[in-house]
Write an enzyme that holds these catalytic residues in place. Sequence first.
Site: not given
Ligand SMILES: CN(C(=O)[C@H](Cc1cnc[nH]1)NC(=O)OCc1ccccc1)[C@@H](Cc1ccccc1)C(=O)N[C@@H](Cc1ccc(O)cc1)C(=O)NO
Ligand SMILES: [Zn+2]
Length: 320
Positions: A182, A224, A227, A230, A232-233, A272, A279, A282
């Site tokens: 991932h 991945r 998918k 987005d 943030c990737y 995204d 937000d 992003h």
């Molecule tokens: C917890 N989290 C995520 O899981 C985001 C959700 C998301 C945004 N766009 C697609 N999905 N995903 C994410 O940060 O994935 C990146 C990542 C995944 C695994 C490991 C490291 C980074 C985001 C918050 C969020 C939730 C919902 C929507 C937008 C932001 C988040 O806090 N990410 C953290 C890293 C992280 C990632 C996953 C977690 O379970 C916890 C923390 C960060 O960037 N810190 O600086």
């Molecule tokens: Zn994202």
Amino acid sequence: MSLPHSRKALLKEKHAEYIHDYGQREDTFAFYATEHFRMSGVYWGLTAMHLLGKQDMMDTGAIVNWVLSCQHPNGGFGGSQRHDPHLLYTLSAVQILALCHALSRINPEHITEYVRSLQQPDGSFAGDEWGEIDTRFSYCALSCCRLLGQPEAVDVAAAVRYVARCQNIDGGFGCTPGNESHAGQVFTCVAALAVADSLHLLDRDLTCWWLCERQTDSGGLNGRPEKLQDVCYSWWCLSALSILGRLSWIDQQALADFILNCQDEARGGISDRPEDMVDVFHTFFGIAGLSLMQKGDLVDIDPIYALPKTVVAELLCSSC
Ligand SMILES: CN(C(=O)[C@H](Cc1cnc[nH]1)NC(=O)OCc1ccccc1)[C@@H](Cc1ccccc1)C(=O)N[C@@H](Cc1ccc(O)cc1)C(=O)NO
Ligand SMILES: [Zn+2]
């Protein structure tokens, strides 16, 4: 033939306003629904303002006092006041204090003692006392100790051995050994190995092949195979490619155009994907991605620590 859509500009003033106003309202649902990771939210907003050169708009005094009010007797920080300590928010807190030049307000050994307490016999790290194991926490632990000038506070060799066990045959990394590749985990594992000067352990071209394969026809990057792209990737993949010196392996102009197409041109902020709600998360990672590609006339961001390069240089050189 479809004409190339006009190159959009990065709306720096609008994004600064959006981020600055975001933290002011305490009467919105969003304010309470995001309470548990507010420490990360403040880190995203403050770092974005630094990249925009607008950090003077932020009340760093109030921010520092709030961060310190979230620290627990064991040295760890919670996502908000009265929330349990966790490695994710301990790193965000250290990053915020570094941005505010306020690391003198904390005892570094106290924090690294908390970090060390979460390392497991196999070298991995739990996120908190409840024991969830994930390579995200290896990155939080190693970067936190390094930023605090205490790189050896944890068993770095054991941590590196564990991260190396999480590399998959496709060149990607997962959250634990044998788990699916991932892009977020590739960032945490590549950055963790970089902090530990151990990048020789990975197959650079194979990992960068997996990463450049994340670019879709839209120009955006996904997390991945199969998918959706987005914004943030843009950061998770690009920072790993930057650390490994392969930024040229993706079409940077197509990615920049994708990010700029995700801006809310009326109210500021970045989403995204085009037409979605913006937000702070992003908005930060879109600006960070443009900074890595030297686009948008932004302050340079460090791909390993996700902080302005000037802030990292001050910290790492003060301890070297
Ligand atoms: C917890 N989290 C995520 O899981 C985001 C959700 C998301 C945004 N766009 C697609 N999905 N995903 C994410 O940060 O994935 C990146 C990542 C995944 C695994 C490991 C490291 C980074 C985001 C918050 C969020 C939730 C919902 C929507 C937008 C932001 C988040 O806090 N990410 C953290 C890293 C992280 C990632 C996953 C977690 O379970 C916890 C923390 C960060 O960037 N810190 O600086
Ligand atoms: Zn994202």
